[in-house]
Design a protein around this motif. Sequence first.
Motif, mmCIF file in Angstrom:
data_model
loop_
_atom_site.group_PDB
_atom_site.id
_atom_site.type_symbol
_atom_site.label_atom_id
_atom_site.label_comp_id
_atom_site.label_asym_id
_atom_site.label_seq_id
_atom_site.Cartn_x
_atom_site.Cartn_y
_atom_site.Cartn_z
ATOM 1 N N ALA A 15 -52.785 50.831 81.719
ATOM 2 C CA ALA A 15 -51.957 50.267 80.653
ATOM 3 C C ALA A 15 -50.624 49.782 81.212
ATOM 4 O O ALA A 15 -49.948 50.503 81.950
ATOM 5 C CB ALA A 15 -51.739 51.306 79.566
ATOM 6 N N LYS A 18 -48.018 51.363 77.242
ATOM 7 C CA LYS A 18 -48.813 52.589 77.125
ATOM 8 C C LYS A 18 -49.203 52.964 75.710
ATOM 9 O O LYS A 18 -48.435 52.754 74.765
ATOM 10 C CB LYS A 18 -48.029 53.780 77.701
ATOM 11 C CG LYS A 18 -47.642 53.644 79.159
ATOM 12 C CD LYS A 18 -48.848 53.619 80.076
ATOM 13 C CE LYS A 18 -48.406 53.570 81.533
ATOM 14 N NZ LYS A 18 -49.545 53.273 82.415
ATOM 15 N N TRP A 20 -49.885 56.390 73.644
ATOM 16 C CA TRP A 20 -49.676 57.847 73.668
ATOM 17 C C TRP A 20 -49.455 58.289 72.228
ATOM 18 O O TRP A 20 -48.472 57.909 71.613
ATOM 19 C CB TRP A 20 -48.479 58.217 74.555
ATOM 20 C CG TRP A 20 -48.397 59.691 74.877
ATOM 21 C CD1 TRP A 20 -47.533 60.611 74.340
ATOM 22 C CD2 TRP A 20 -49.205 60.406 75.812
ATOM 23 N NE1 TRP A 20 -47.774 61.848 74.882
ATOM 24 C CE2 TRP A 20 -48.795 61.758 75.790
ATOM 25 C CE3 TRP A 20 -50.261 60.051 76.663
ATOM 26 C CZ2 TRP A 20 -49.387 62.747 76.586
ATOM 27 C CZ3 TRP A 20 -50.846 61.028 77.459
ATOM 28 C CH2 TRP A 20 -50.401 62.355 77.415
ATOM 29 N N ALA A 141 -59.504 56.508 73.524
ATOM 30 C CA ALA A 141 -58.951 55.226 73.074
ATOM 31 C C ALA A 141 -58.749 54.242 74.229
ATOM 32 O O ALA A 141 -58.976 53.042 74.074
ATOM 33 C CB ALA A 141 -57.655 55.438 72.313
ATOM 34 N N SER A 142 -58.357 54.741 75.409
ATOM 35 C CA SER A 142 -58.160 53.811 76.527
ATOM 36 C C SER A 142 -59.483 53.166 76.953
ATOM 37 O O SER A 142 -59.484 52.068 77.511
ATOM 38 C CB SER A 142 -57.499 54.518 77.707
ATOM 39 O OG SER A 142 -58.258 55.637 78.095
ATOM 40 N N THR A 189 -55.525 64.095 75.627
ATOM 41 C CA THR A 189 -55.657 64.355 74.187
ATOM 42 C C THR A 189 -54.757 65.529 73.763
ATOM 43 O O THR A 189 -53.991 65.422 72.796
ATOM 44 C CB THR A 189 -57.126 64.674 73.831
ATOM 45 O OG1 THR A 189 -57.949 63.643 74.365
ATOM 46 C CG2 THR A 189 -57.329 64.771 72.330
ATOM 47 N N MET A 239 -42.608 56.836 77.639
ATOM 48 C CA MET A 239 -43.749 57.705 77.303
ATOM 49 C C MET A 239 -43.577 59.069 77.965
ATOM 50 O O MET A 239 -43.731 60.114 77.322
ATOM 51 C CB MET A 239 -45.055 57.051 77.754
ATOM 52 C CG MET A 239 -46.269 57.948 77.535
ATOM 53 S SD MET A 239 -47.793 57.260 78.197
ATOM 54 C CE MET A 239 -47.603 57.551 79.956
#
Length: 326
Positions: A15, A18, A20, A141-142, A189, A239
């Motif tokens: 990314a 990012k 997060w 998700a990434s 996570t 982040m």
Amino acid sequence: MNHGHARATAHANIALAKYWGKADPERNLPAVPSLSMTLDGLRTTTDVYFDTMLATDELVLDGVSVSGRPLERATAMLDRVRASADCATRARVESANDFPTASGLASSASGFAALAVAASRALGLHLEPGRLSALARASSASAARSIFGGFVALGAGASEAEAVAPPEHWDLRMVVAVTEPGPKAIGSTRGMDRTAATSPYYPVWLSAAPPIFEEVRRAVLAREIEPLGEAVEHSALLMHASMMAARPSILYFAPSTLSVIARVRQLREDGLPAYFTMDAGPHVKVLTLPRCVEQVENALAAQPGVHQTIRCGPGPEARAAPGTES
Ligand code: DP6
């Protein structure tokens, strides 16, 4: 009896802006927009064999049979694909990375993207990239971004990623500096959950991330390395600041992470376009242009604490290998 086999490949992505934090932890929808570059140097190849003789799903990673959490996550993905195909057959999954997994580089993005493509093809489903991306996103998700090649965005609350520009759009380079690992890191996570629950900087991250994403997107589309690099570093540090301020603190940096960052800043003072980013681990990824990549890679490789460097360019989308379906 073997009921369906397919092979797929997918590439890791890093990314530039990012992701997060989650807007919806149940459905795994991201809280902030992110934008990544898919990397040609880091590839996962996955075979899925559906077999009526199997009582449970099986997972083999780089030749080693695994159970526990990784198998549960693979089964959750297979269950979603099985539901779409109205099928109950169990599967054997064989997945291999062409980059050293011992390096601690995240392989979940390319892994879940390759699994989504291979599993759906093996059951005869021909899903659109958007559907594949949503399948991958539900696992991680990434991974939604690794379905597409080149430069890829995943919006806040979005269920699927979308292509921003193809790999040919801009011949950027990303040099991965694999550093020595620090103390065993917390998974992304759990790290996000803790940041959201305890970090006083999390609300700041949520409001600052969307405009940084816009800056990154604009600079990618305009092919402007300087504003891009500046925004990329800001996204990563903001982040990490939000997670460092969690309780207990989440700190992914090893001493070598900081010395590589210092080296990158020095390269820039020497006039080279080089910009760093870090994810949920101690390694540093350095963005640069092809004409400087040799010099940047040599400088990083000579840095104490750097075990290995991997040179990447913009990579292709996830795809099923032709002729493997049966
Ligand atoms: C720091 O996609 O691994 O790499 O959706 O919970 O599986 P889950 O998280 P994951 O998080 C990646 C976080 C990151 C930044 C990024 O890739 O955008």
